[in-house]
Design an enzyme around this catalytic site. Structure first.
Site, PDB file in Angstrom:
ATOM      1  CB  CYS A  36      -0.941   0.022   1.207  1.00 54.31           C
ATOM      2  SG  CYS A  36      -0.065   0.136   2.778  1.00 54.31           S
ATOM      3  N   GLY A  37       2.131   1.181   0.087  1.00 56.98           N
ATOM      4  CA  GLY A  37       2.905   2.400   0.139  1.00 56.98           C
ATOM      5  C   GLY A  37       2.781   3.047   1.490  1.00 56.98           C
TER       6      GLY A  37
END
Length: 287
Positions: free
Chosen positions: A115-116
């Protein structure tokens, strides 16, 4: 230094037959990014191009905007208790006089390959101030960028052909930078799609190529808000993805003037924002 791939034993079941064999997997290791000696962020990444990854991450955070603002990047010696170097910690030193923006605790967070940057308090907390507008005319010197749909349709195959590690593992995301004529300028692979983009942007910064004002960024998979923001921060006018964008990515694209293309598969695509850069009328006439 960490390897891009590793070997692990796997039990294969095929049509009722069971066998054992080694399998090639993509490597995943943490990378701690320090800024002027102070811990800033940790991301899970595929080892390789670590300095470019760190530089690109700092472009997306609004810290760096040009090669002259970067003094050096080094691996930290003595990263473990026994003093050995894991090659999993890098320290980025900025040039004298570079003003460091206020990067709050909401931004100094753990990042993952899926997801960063996560755990951000609000939409305002994730927005960063871009050094440049998304301008494909270079201040009016050039004609506005206009891309043929057929050119975009060819890009995923070119990206796939350049994914060398994916061929061995099947477990990597990729990001590629193309010229307005469809020339492949650079391609990076990583277990995290956001890391692959940071590696591209970081290499561009190191080469003095920012802003990337007449380029197309193509990413495998979906186009998240974070990827759209990274494109904007690098001055990239066109972001294309082989899968769907998120709602926030579309909102950011519309707000900043970014052209956002999703579901780019074969001759089909969806244009979610910035349609003025796509020759849609010509495509409709041909159809």
């Amino acid at each position: 230094m960490g390897r891009v791939t590793e070997r692990r034993k796997v039990i294969r079941v095929r049509d009722g037959a069971v066998s054992s064999r080694p399998d090639t997997l993509v490597a995943e290791e943490p990378l701690e990014i320090r800024l002027n000696g102070k811990p800033l962020a940790i991301t899970m990444r595929t080892p390789g191009d670590d300095f470019a990854l760190a530089a690109g991450f700092l472009v997306s955070e609004g810290v760096l905007g040009g090669a002259d603002e970067l003094r050096n990047i080094v691996y930290c010696a003595g990263a473990t208790a026994d003093g050995s170097n894991t090659y999993n910690v890098v320290d980025v030193s900025t040039a004298p006089g570079v003003v460091i923006p206020d990067i709050t605790l909401e931004r100094n967070v753990y990042t993952t390959s899926s997801c960063g940057l996560c755990g951000k308090a609000s939409l305002d907390a994730v927005r960063t101030t871009a050094r440049w507008t998304v301008d494909d005319t270079r201040g009016g010197e050039l004609a506005p960028l206009l891309l043929e749909p057929g050119l975009l349709a060819d890009l995923p195959d070119r990206l796939r052909a350049a994914q060398r590690v994916f061929d061995r593992t099947g477990g990597l995301h990729a990001a590629a930078l193309f010229s307005e004529d469809g020339e492949l300028l650079d391609v990076r692979e990583d277990v995290g799609r956001h890391n692959a983009v940071d590696k591209l942007v970081g290499r561009a910064l190191q080469n003095g190529a920012l802003p990337l004002s007449r380029t197309v960024l193509l990413v495998s998979g979906r186009a998240s808000f974070e990827l759209a923001q990274k494109a904007v921060m690098a001055g990239i006018p066109v972001l294309a993805a082989v899968s769907a964008p998120s709602s926030l990515a579309v909102d950011l694209a519309a707000e900043t003037g970014l052209t956002l293309v999703g579901f780019l598969r074969g001759a089909s695509m969806n244009v979610y924002a910035g349609e003025h850069r796509i020759a849609l009328r010509a495509a409709a006439a041909q159809g």
